[in-house]
Design a protein around this motif. Sequence first.
Motif, mmCIF file in Angstrom:
data_model
loop_
_atom_site.group_PDB
_atom_site.id
_atom_site.type_symbol
_atom_site.label_atom_id
_atom_site.label_comp_id
_atom_site.label_asym_id
_atom_site.label_seq_id
_atom_site.Cartn_x
_atom_site.Cartn_y
_atom_site.Cartn_z
ATOM 1 N N LEU A 71 56.522 27.893 88.634
ATOM 2 C CA LEU A 71 57.896 28.028 88.523
ATOM 3 C C LEU A 71 58.518 28.004 89.831
ATOM 4 C CD1 LEU A 71 58.182 30.322 85.421
ATOM 5 C CD2 LEU A 71 58.654 27.797 85.370
ATOM 6 N N ASP A 72 59.679 27.442 89.910
ATOM 7 C CA ASP A 72 60.192 27.978 91.351
ATOM 8 C C ASP A 72 60.833 29.171 91.160
ATOM 9 O OD1 ASP A 72 62.621 27.594 89.618
ATOM 10 O OD2 ASP A 72 63.631 26.256 91.222
ATOM 11 N N TYR A 73 61.421 29.535 92.533
ATOM 12 C CA TYR A 73 61.541 31.053 92.781
ATOM 13 C C TYR A 73 62.936 31.464 91.645
ATOM 14 C CZ TYR A 73 65.333 29.804 95.788
ATOM 15 O OH TYR A 73 66.534 29.149 96.498
ATOM 16 N N HIS A 101 54.850 41.430 89.611
ATOM 17 C CA HIS A 101 54.509 40.932 88.359
ATOM 18 C C HIS A 101 54.353 39.083 88.738
ATOM 19 C CE1 HIS A 101 54.792 38.569 84.273
ATOM 20 N NE2 HIS A 101 55.805 37.879 85.006
ATOM 21 N N TRP A 102 55.269 38.456 89.551
ATOM 22 C CA TRP A 102 54.944 37.143 90.047
ATOM 23 C C TRP A 102 53.865 36.818 90.804
ATOM 24 C CZ3 TRP A 102 56.473 34.010 86.376
ATOM 25 C CH2 TRP A 102 57.551 33.959 85.620
ATOM 26 N N ALA A 103 53.462 37.832 91.602
ATOM 27 C CA ALA A 103 52.353 37.671 92.610
ATOM 28 C C ALA A 103 50.915 37.886 91.552
ATOM 29 C CB ALA A 103 52.151 38.990 93.450
ATOM 30 N N ARG A 104 51.046 38.394 90.636
ATOM 31 C CA ARG A 104 49.609 38.508 89.708
ATOM 32 C C ARG A 104 49.807 37.178 89.025
ATOM 33 N NH1 ARG A 104 50.511 44.887 88.373
ATOM 34 N NH2 ARG A 104 49.404 45.512 90.438
ATOM 35 N N VAL A 105 50.807 36.841 88.498
ATOM 36 C CA VAL A 105 50.853 35.527 87.787
ATOM 37 C C VAL A 105 50.509 34.168 88.597
ATOM 38 C CG1 VAL A 105 52.526 33.734 86.694
ATOM 39 C CG2 VAL A 105 52.649 36.318 85.958
ATOM 40 N N VAL A 106 50.893 34.258 90.026
ATOM 41 C CA VAL A 106 50.407 33.198 90.749
ATOM 42 C C VAL A 106 48.973 33.228 91.086
ATOM 43 C CG1 VAL A 106 50.830 32.501 93.106
ATOM 44 C CG2 VAL A 106 52.800 33.051 91.694
ATOM 45 N N LEU A 107 48.543 34.473 91.393
ATOM 46 C CA LEU A 107 47.128 34.530 91.655
ATOM 47 C C LEU A 107 46.158 34.408 90.664
ATOM 48 C CD1 LEU A 107 47.131 37.849 93.680
ATOM 49 C CD2 LEU A 107 46.796 35.789 94.670
ATOM 50 N N ASP A 108 46.501 34.703 89.225
ATOM 51 C CA ASP A 108 45.826 34.361 88.041
ATOM 52 C C ASP A 108 45.879 32.873 87.749
ATOM 53 O OD1 ASP A 108 45.385 37.027 87.623
ATOM 54 O OD2 ASP A 108 46.522 37.488 86.329
ATOM 55 N N GLY A 109 46.620 32.196 88.442
ATOM 56 C CA GLY A 109 46.934 30.771 88.152
ATOM 57 C C GLY A 109 47.542 30.212 86.843
ATOM 58 N N GLY A 110 48.205 31.025 86.256
ATOM 59 C CA GLY A 110 48.680 31.075 84.763
ATOM 60 C C GLY A 110 49.506 29.791 84.593
ATOM 61 N N ALA A 111 50.007 29.520 83.504
ATOM 62 C CA ALA A 111 51.018 28.157 83.265
ATOM 63 C C ALA A 111 52.207 28.432 84.241
ATOM 64 C CB ALA A 111 51.321 27.861 82.066
ATOM 65 N N GLN A 112 52.784 29.574 84.398
ATOM 66 C CA GLN A 112 54.027 29.726 84.863
ATOM 67 C C GLN A 112 53.816 29.961 86.159
ATOM 68 O OE1 GLN A 112 55.045 33.546 82.818
ATOM 69 N NE2 GLN A 112 56.172 32.445 81.325
ATOM 70 N N GLN A 117 63.504 37.578 98.027
ATOM 71 C CA GLN A 117 62.444 38.237 97.539
ATOM 72 C C GLN A 117 61.415 37.080 97.133
ATOM 73 O OE1 GLN A 117 64.641 38.933 93.638
ATOM 74 N NE2 GLN A 117 65.111 40.949 94.392
ATOM 75 N N ASN A 118 61.684 35.799 97.284
ATOM 76 C CA ASN A 118 60.637 34.718 97.289
ATOM 77 C C ASN A 118 60.001 34.606 98.498
ATOM 78 O OD1 ASN A 118 59.479 32.439 96.085
ATOM 79 N ND2 ASN A 118 60.525 31.307 97.611
ATOM 80 N N ASP A 119 60.569 34.960 99.684
ATOM 81 C CA ASP A 119 59.844 35.196 100.958
ATOM 82 C C ASP A 119 58.675 36.478 100.992
ATOM 83 O OD1 ASP A 119 61.310 33.070 102.009
ATOM 84 O OD2 ASP A 119 62.689 34.405 102.842
#
Length: 143
Positions: free
Chosen positions: A82-84, A68-79, A93-95
């Motif tokens: 966020l920090d891990y 989920h968070w990889a897709r959010v980061v790749l899409d460059g959304g507002a979220q 998990q952040n690593d």
Amino acid sequence: MRPSPRRYGVPLGYVPAYALVFATALAALTGCAGGRGGADARPTAPAASRPAPRTTAPEDLCARLVTHWARVVLDGGAQAGLDYQAMGLSGGQNDILRGVVDAARAEEKAHGPAAAGRLVAVRAERRCADRYRDGGPTGGPWQ
């Protein structure tokens, strides 16, 4: 007018506040409060007939979170900024997330966003399975 009768120096009919608190707590603990008695009370199902709560294996939860968070980061959304901890991830998990995102960015440049999305799912699942293979980390709550 007659004075109120007294027993032990306390007027009859007087109930100290602590006695009311105690009685209320006792009623709640014994099930006497809340209107559970009477003809309209519903019986509760025995524990054996209730379904067991569903749980998610730690490696599956890790893979879902990282994907989920990889897709959010790749899409460059507002979220994406966020920090891990705000993402609900542990340090480990952040690593995994950072490694998956780095690989997905390279894959996206070479083969497009669809290939990057497939890589995210496969890498997150594999890395999380490796991380939790031995039952999970033991270095602390955020490891």
